[in-house]
Design an enzyme around this catalytic site. Structure first.
Site, PDB file in Angstrom:
ATOM      1  N   TYR A   1       0.829  -1.213   0.000  1.00 50.27           N
ATOM      2  CA  TYR A   1       0.000   0.000   0.000  1.00 50.27           C
ATOM      3  C   TYR A   1       0.860   1.259   0.000  1.00 50.27           C
ATOM      4  O   TYR A   1       0.685   2.139  -0.850  1.00 50.27           O
ATOM      5  CB  TYR A   1      -0.905  -0.020   1.228  1.00 50.27           C
ATOM      6  CG  TYR A   1      -1.879   1.135   1.299  1.00 50.27           C
ATOM      7  CD1 TYR A   1      -2.930   1.245   0.386  1.00 50.27           C
ATOM      8  CD2 TYR A   1      -1.771   2.109   2.286  1.00 50.27           C
ATOM      9  CE1 TYR A   1      -3.831   2.289   0.453  1.00 50.27           C
ATOM     10  CE2 TYR A   1      -2.670   3.166   2.367  1.00 50.27           C
ATOM     11  CZ  TYR A   1      -3.692   3.250   1.451  1.00 50.27           C
ATOM     12  OH  TYR A   1      -4.588   4.295   1.517  1.00 50.27           O
ATOM     13  N   THR A  11       0.189   8.082  18.246  1.00 48.22           N
ATOM     14  CA  THR A  11      -0.821   9.105  17.971  1.00 48.22           C
ATOM     15  C   THR A  11      -1.351   9.015  16.544  1.00 48.22           C
ATOM     16  O   THR A  11      -0.675   8.528  15.641  1.00 48.22           O
ATOM     17  CB  THR A  11      -0.261  10.519  18.191  1.00 48.22           C
ATOM     18  OG1 THR A  11       0.753  10.799  17.205  1.00 48.22           O
ATOM     19  CG2 THR A  11       0.320  10.670  19.584  1.00 48.22           C
ATOM     20  N   GLY A  31      -0.547   2.120  23.437  1.00 47.55           N
ATOM     21  CA  GLY A  31      -1.578   3.120  23.211  1.00 47.55           C
ATOM     22  C   GLY A  31      -1.072   4.541  23.180  1.00 47.55           C
ATOM     23  O   GLY A  31      -1.860   5.481  23.041  1.00 47.55           O
TER      24      GLY A  31
END
Length: 331
Positions: free
Chosen positions: A156, A221, A218
């Site tokens: 991609y 960003t 987590g």
């Protein structure tokens, strides 16, 4: 197959081809173009696009559909081309990486050839993935990126980079009028429930009270742009003079950690879901935020929809898709 002939093209009555028109962004673009009074030919092979995304446009004056794969030539008479055809989520583009690369490269060649023959202006939906795992933050259009050409995301990332090269070479060699936008994370109604993107993943999991799966800790960003804001920017870019080619970053510069997004989705859905942390996939970008100074200055554009507001609309869409009843949530 061809649109009815007209004496001249104009922005007020153009014959417009949208490849990937039954996809998430493509279907919203078709909506906007029909609302603007354009004639639209929506082309899709339905690999990731869905008929229900455009079902409401059936019978609308000026709207046509054609099942077609852009890796094959297409012979129509048009004034503008929006080239959005390509699976855009890791789950879908990694399922058949060779075909993904062919869609980006052969699709670009075929659509650019069509633009060259017809004299059409052509828009390329490029991506923030051309920046890879960036070492510059936020990412300006002048940054050349940090992409692994051998990784599982390369089909991609490198496909879109090659497509950009083709667009600028067709401009230099054949004087094709091009517009190139690098699209950052976009979300909203009509996202595929199983596309593996973070917004749709979190909402589906939250609505079903399943664990919210976060890859890594987590802290990475992302910047999230609501789909109607993005479509407005795309249409504005297409309407600019020919000397404005891009690439131009299109996205929302408000930056959130993945954990913040998960907590916001849980709060807005009233979910009982808990966070579950898993190993980060290879080459997953640590940070992503667009520098949109060019979009502001050249297009007079910046996003209007706040993340919480856009999530509420998107959650409502997924509630309907999944048949989950609405509950009262304090916001």
């Amino acid at each position: 197959m061809a649109f009815a002939q007209t004496s001249a093209s104009s922005l007020s009555a153009s014959r417009i081809l949208v490849t990937g028109g039954a996809g998430f962004i493509g279907s919203h673009l078709c909506d906007r173009l029909i609302e603007d009074g354009q004639e639209v030919l929506c082309v899709d092979n339905y690999y990731t696009g869905r008929r229900q995304n455009i079902a409401h446009l059936a019978g609308q004056p000026g709207f046509e559909t054609l099942r077609h794969d852009v890796t094959l030539p297409l012979y129509v008479e048009i004034d503008q081309i929006y080239n959005l055809a390509c699976p855009a989520s890791p789950v879908h583009y990694q399922f058949d990486p060779v075909q993904t690369l062919k869609t980006s490269v052969h699709g670009a060649i075929n659509m650019l050839g069509l633009a060259k023959r017809t004299g059409a202006r052509i828009f390329q939906a490029s991506t923030s993935e051309v920046y890879g795992d960036p070492t510059v933050h936020p990412q300006p259009e002048t940054y050349w990126g940090n992409v692994n050409p051998l990784g599982t995301r390369a089909c991609y990332d490198e496909g879109k980079r090659a497509a950009e090269t083709l667009f600028f070479d067709y401009r230099r060699q054949h004087r094709v009028a091009i517009k190139v936008a690098r699209i950052f994370n976009t979300y909203g109604p009509r996202m595929h429930p199983n596309d593996g993107r973070v917004v749709s993943n979190f909402i589906v999991q939250a609505l079903q009270n399943e664990p919210i799966t976060i890859y890594g800790d987590g802290s990475q960003t992302r910047s999230f742009c609501y789909v109607t804001d993005l479509v407005d920017a795309i249409v504005r870019l297409m309407a600019t003079p020919d000397d404005i080619t891009g690439p131009i970053n299109l996205g929302n510069p408000a930056e959130f950690t993945i954990r913040q997004l998960a907590e916001m989705v849980i709060a807005l859905t009233g979910s009982r879901s808990k966070l579950e942390f898993r190993q980060l996939p290879p080459d997953d970008p640590r940070q992503r935020r667009p520098d949109i100074a060019l979009a502001r200055s050249l297009l007079g554009w910046q996003p209007k929809v706040a993340l919480a507001d856009g999530l509420i609309e998107t959650i409502g869409y997924f509630r309907e898709c999944l048949g989950v009843p609405k509950i009262r949530v304090a916001v």
